[in-house]
Write a protein that holds these residues in place. Structure first.
Motif, PDB file in Angstrom:
ATOM      1  N   HIS A  22      39.152  19.664  87.188  1.00 56.46           N
ATOM      2  CA  HIS A  22      40.549  20.094  87.308  1.00 56.46           C
ATOM      3  C   HIS A  22      40.730  21.136  88.411  1.00 56.46           C
ATOM      4  N   ASP A  23      41.950  21.229  88.926  1.00 52.76           N
ATOM      5  CA  ASP A  23      42.285  22.131  90.031  1.00 52.76           C
ATOM      6  C   ASP A  23      42.246  23.600  89.604  1.00 52.76           C
ATOM      7  N   ASN A  24      42.223  24.480  90.613  1.00 47.12           N
ATOM      8  CA  ASN A  24      42.283  25.939  90.427  1.00 47.12           C
ATOM      9  C   ASN A  24      41.152  26.485  89.575  1.00 47.12           C
ATOM     10  N   LEU A  25      39.977  25.929  89.748  1.00 48.71           N
ATOM     11  CA  LEU A  25      38.803  26.371  89.008  1.00 48.71           C
ATOM     12  C   LEU A  25      38.007  27.340  89.871  1.00 48.71           C
ATOM     13  N   THR A  26      37.570  28.446  89.286  1.00 49.40           N
ATOM     14  CA  THR A  26      36.707  29.384  89.999  1.00 49.40           C
ATOM     15  C   THR A  26      35.252  28.961  89.810  1.00 49.40           C
ATOM     16  N   VAL A  27      34.360  29.600  90.562  1.00 54.39           N
ATOM     17  CA  VAL A  27      32.929  29.360  90.366  1.00 54.39           C
ATOM     18  C   VAL A  27      32.558  29.711  88.932  1.00 54.39           C
ATOM     19  N   GLU A  28      33.059  30.830  88.435  1.00 53.72           N
ATOM     20  CA  GLU A  28      32.795  31.239  87.055  1.00 53.72           C
ATOM     21  C   GLU A  28      33.292  30.178  86.067  1.00 53.72           C
ATOM     22  N   GLY A  29      34.483  29.651  86.311  1.00 47.55           N
ATOM     23  CA  GLY A  29      35.039  28.602  85.458  1.00 47.55           C
ATOM     24  C   GLY A  29      34.213  27.336  85.494  1.00 47.55           C
ATOM     25  N   LEU A  30      33.723  26.976  86.668  1.00 41.39           N
ATOM     26  CA  LEU A  30      32.873  25.787  86.794  1.00 41.39           C
ATOM     27  C   LEU A  30      31.587  25.953  86.002  1.00 41.39           C
ATOM     28  N   LEU A  31      30.973  27.127  86.121  1.00 35.38           N
ATOM     29  CA  LEU A  31      29.734  27.373  85.371  1.00 35.38           C
ATOM     30  C   LEU A  31      29.991  27.309  83.870  1.00 35.38           C
ATOM     31  N   GLY A  32      31.110  27.866  83.426  1.00 40.28           N
ATOM     32  CA  GLY A  32      31.465  27.793  82.005  1.00 40.28           C
ATOM     33  C   GLY A  32      31.681  26.358  81.561  1.00 40.28           C
ATOM     34  N   TYR A  33      32.382  25.587  82.370  1.00 41.10           N
ATOM     35  CA  TYR A  33      32.636  24.175  82.068  1.00 41.10           C
ATOM     36  C   TYR A  33      31.316  23.401  81.940  1.00 41.10           C
ATOM     37  N   LEU A  34      30.362  23.743  82.808  1.00 38.77           N
ATOM     38  CA  LEU A  34      29.062  23.068  82.807  1.00 38.77           C
ATOM     39  C   LEU A  34      28.085  23.676  81.800  1.00 38.77           C
ATOM     40  N   LYS A  35      28.525  24.748  81.106  1.00 40.72           N
ATOM     41  CA  LYS A  35      27.688  25.457  80.129  1.00 40.72           C
ATOM     42  C   LYS A  35      26.405  26.000  80.773  1.00 40.72           C
ATOM     43  N   ILE A  36      26.601  26.639  81.933  1.00 42.76           N
ATOM     44  CA  ILE A  36      25.495  27.243  82.672  1.00 42.76           C
ATOM     45  C   ILE A  36      25.668  28.758  82.634  1.00 42.76           C
ATOM     46  N   GLU A  37      24.612  29.467  82.291  1.00 40.93           N
ATOM     47  CA  GLU A  37      24.627  30.929  82.234  1.00 40.93           C
ATOM     48  C   GLU A  37      24.642  31.501  83.664  1.00 40.93           C
ATOM     49  N   PRO A  38      25.695  32.204  84.061  1.00 37.61           N
ATOM     50  CA  PRO A  38      25.819  32.709  85.428  1.00 37.61           C
ATOM     51  C   PRO A  38      24.674  33.615  85.879  1.00 37.61           C
ATOM     52  N   ALA A  39      24.078  34.344  84.968  1.00 38.70           N
ATOM     53  CA  ALA A  39      23.011  35.275  85.332  1.00 38.70           C
ATOM     54  C   ALA A  39      21.745  34.561  85.783  1.00 38.70           C
ATOM     55  N   ARG A  40      21.620  33.283  85.464  1.00 39.67           N
ATOM     56  CA  ARG A  40      20.377  32.563  85.742  1.00 39.67           C
ATOM     57  C   ARG A  40      20.469  31.586  86.909  1.00 39.67           C
ATOM     58  N   VAL A  41      21.551  31.685  87.707  1.00 40.84           N
ATOM     59  CA  VAL A  41      21.720  30.736  88.800  1.00 40.84           C
ATOM     60  C   VAL A  41      22.160  31.432  90.087  1.00 40.84           C
ATOM     61  N   ALA A  42      21.946  30.725  91.187  1.00 42.45           N
ATOM     62  CA  ALA A  42      22.532  31.075  92.474  1.00 42.45           C
ATOM     63  C   ALA A  42      23.497  29.943  92.808  1.00 42.45           C
ATOM     64  N   VAL A  43      24.639  30.290  93.417  1.00 45.05           N
ATOM     65  CA  VAL A  43      25.650  29.289  93.746  1.00 45.05           C
ATOM     66  C   VAL A  43      25.987  29.381  95.229  1.00 45.05           C
TER      67      VAL A  43
END
Length: 66
Positions: free
Chosen positions: A13-34
């Motif tokens: 969906h439109d207007n998604l942030t990087v944080e929103g994408l990680l949440g949608y994918l169920k990925i912990e932001p602290a453990r990745v580089a984007v």
């Protein structure tokens, strides 16, 4: 919108942030580089960086070992 996510076309969906994408994918932001369009996004900017149609996103997981 359509993103290229780790080399594969993905509709999301439109207007998604990087944080929103990680949440949608169920990925912990602290453990990745984007990376978006060959630019590394700082973790502090995950909530600010809005993704756009056609963006190329690479998400790399950190793996520990010994």
């Amino acid at each position: 919108m359509t993103l290229t996510l780790n080399g594969e076309k993905t509709d999301i969906h439109d207007n998604l942030t990087v944080e929103g994408l990680l949440g949608y994918l169920k990925i912990e932001p602290a453990r990745v580089a984007v990376e978006v369009n060959l630019a590394i996004i700082k973790k502090d900017d995950f909530h600010n960086r809005v993704l756009k149609d056609g963006d190329k996103v690479e998400i790399v997981n950190f793996v520990g070992g010994g």
